[in-house]
Design a protein around this motif. Sequence first.
Motif, mmCIF file in Angstrom:
data_model
loop_
_atom_site.group_PDB
_atom_site.id
_atom_site.type_symbol
_atom_site.label_atom_id
_atom_site.label_comp_id
_atom_site.label_asym_id
_atom_site.label_seq_id
_atom_site.Cartn_x
_atom_site.Cartn_y
_atom_site.Cartn_z
ATOM 1 N N ALA A 19 12.144 8.468 -5.684
ATOM 2 C CA ALA A 19 11.202 9.297 -5.085
ATOM 3 C C ALA A 19 11.783 10.597 -4.446
ATOM 4 O O ALA A 19 13.020 10.695 -4.435
ATOM 5 C CB ALA A 19 10.144 8.517 -3.940
ATOM 6 N N ALA A 20 10.999 11.608 -3.937
ATOM 7 C CA ALA A 20 11.513 12.643 -3.310
ATOM 8 C C ALA A 20 12.094 12.096 -2.074
ATOM 9 O O ALA A 20 11.900 10.987 -1.428
ATOM 10 C CB ALA A 20 10.559 13.622 -2.948
ATOM 11 N N ALA A 22 4.340 6.152 -5.182
ATOM 12 C CA ALA A 22 4.541 6.021 -6.767
ATOM 13 C C ALA A 22 3.390 7.240 -7.044
ATOM 14 O O ALA A 22 3.756 7.929 -7.995
ATOM 15 C CB ALA A 22 3.815 4.613 -7.238
ATOM 16 N N ASP A 23 2.427 7.157 -6.328
ATOM 17 C CA ASP A 23 1.145 8.377 -6.736
ATOM 18 C C ASP A 23 1.762 9.795 -6.294
ATOM 19 O O ASP A 23 1.611 10.647 -6.996
ATOM 20 C CB ASP A 23 -0.029 7.991 -5.902
ATOM 21 C CG ASP A 23 -1.067 8.760 -6.563
ATOM 22 O OD1 ASP A 23 -1.188 9.503 -7.447
ATOM 23 O OD2 ASP A 23 -2.215 8.977 -5.764
ATOM 24 N N ALA A 54 0.948 -1.214 0.007
ATOM 25 C CA ALA A 54 -0.201 -0.037 0.034
ATOM 26 C C ALA A 54 0.906 1.337 0.057
ATOM 27 O O ALA A 54 0.450 2.252 -0.519
ATOM 28 C CB ALA A 54 -0.957 0.138 1.323
ATOM 29 N N LEU A 55 1.845 1.240 0.604
ATOM 30 C CA LEU A 55 2.857 2.296 0.871
ATOM 31 C C LEU A 55 3.593 2.574 -0.587
ATOM 32 O O LEU A 55 3.902 3.714 -0.886
ATOM 33 C CB LEU A 55 3.812 2.171 1.914
ATOM 34 C CG LEU A 55 4.616 3.618 2.376
ATOM 35 C CD1 LEU A 55 3.585 4.509 2.700
ATOM 36 C CD2 LEU A 55 5.589 3.091 3.567
#
Length: 456
Positions: free
Chosen positions: A71-72, A55-56, A49-50
């Motif tokens: 990712a950031a 990703a979103d 879920a994380l």
Amino acid sequence: MSIVQDLAAFVDDVAYDHLSVDATQQLKIRVLDALGCAIGALDGEPIRALREHVADFGGAEQASLIGGGRAAPDRAALYNSALVRYLDYNDSYLAEGETGHPSDNLGSVMAATEYAGGSGKALLTALAVAYQVQCRLSDEAPVRAKGFDHTVQGQYAASAGAAKALGLDPEQTANAIAISGTAHNALRVTRTGEISHWKGLAYPETGFTATHSAFLAMRGITGPPEVFEGNKGFMHSIAGDFELGWSEEDLERVTGTIIKKYNAEIHSQATLEGALELKRKHDIDSSNIEKIEIDTFDVAVDIIGGGEEGDKTVVRRKEEADHSLHYMTAVALLDDQVLPAQYEQGRIEAGDVQSLLRKVEVRENPEYSARFPEHMVCDVRIRADGTVYETHKEDYEGFHTKPMTWDTVSEKFTRLAEPYTDSSLREDLIGAVQDLETLPAANLFDLLSRVETPEE
């Protein structure tokens, strides 16, 4: 100079050369241990879920994710910290009134080091800072009895480690720590009563917010300079008064942390070792067990033994199972081990373990309580076939009195990483951690990005 400024000066002053040979090696052992835990967690339900969440909302791709993707930095800290923490198999530090898991800081330190283009030495130094801050605050300013979570000390530790990795100056570092420590004080309900996914995600959230705080301070955002001693500050509102002179600190606290032999809550380790020793020595048939009696110290009783933090005979999911001494002892005796497989939902719900865990009785021995945390004392008695089998334990393999070796941790890493890596990658990862002080940290991040993430 305020306390947070004193702490910031300490963070700024320390350097890799201040680490002893033993502390350096122990840091690398814990990095390897934490990365094994992280890779082994890649298929966890909340991890999936994380991963979707990151990703979103991932943002600028400036930091690597274990298992591939970018990712950031603050979100990389969140995700990688969640991997380290999810299995509840990473290291621990025992203080008189607090227990924490200092390798929870690795995700923050990795993200900040990668953003800064830092070396392996820089990563180890920043991680040593985080260990020292978390452990010493746990020693001097415990908060569990006040109803707060050990992630409270983590806000200071993770932000200090991230600030060190980013190379912030003392003023920026003080602001990073002040912002993080002021804004994020978590409740102990995370680990009491009915336990949720948040047990494994509370410190990753700390890693996320602490890393974010360090970047805010890097941009010039200021925080309360009297976060510790000020009116309505940490001392006044939560911890009470304490003294901790940061100018007198070193980077050696990592040598007092301990490693888990079993995939189980830390205060269970000696009990589980004792129970399994009895089973193997006497060839006990678990189906014939009538009763299991455990006499142990108060912290174990309160957290995992059915004391003040709730009934531990009601076990419905992983997060409850790995914080139930009743479940962990029962499944160890049934399966001859406690590994991630022992927390699969089908295993938790099985009739044999649900029946046996109700035959476990946990009691406090005040003499054993008085010897904690220097010792992890317990008695284990198994009644089976009309016979009583008994053992007394003072520690376990992985405790500071019996440190786990590099080779043993490498075996643990291999066992956890095997489903997601081939032998060549595992060997490269072990080698990269062993030689971390001689390499750019980017070498390790590149290898971690090659780990295979399970398909959704």
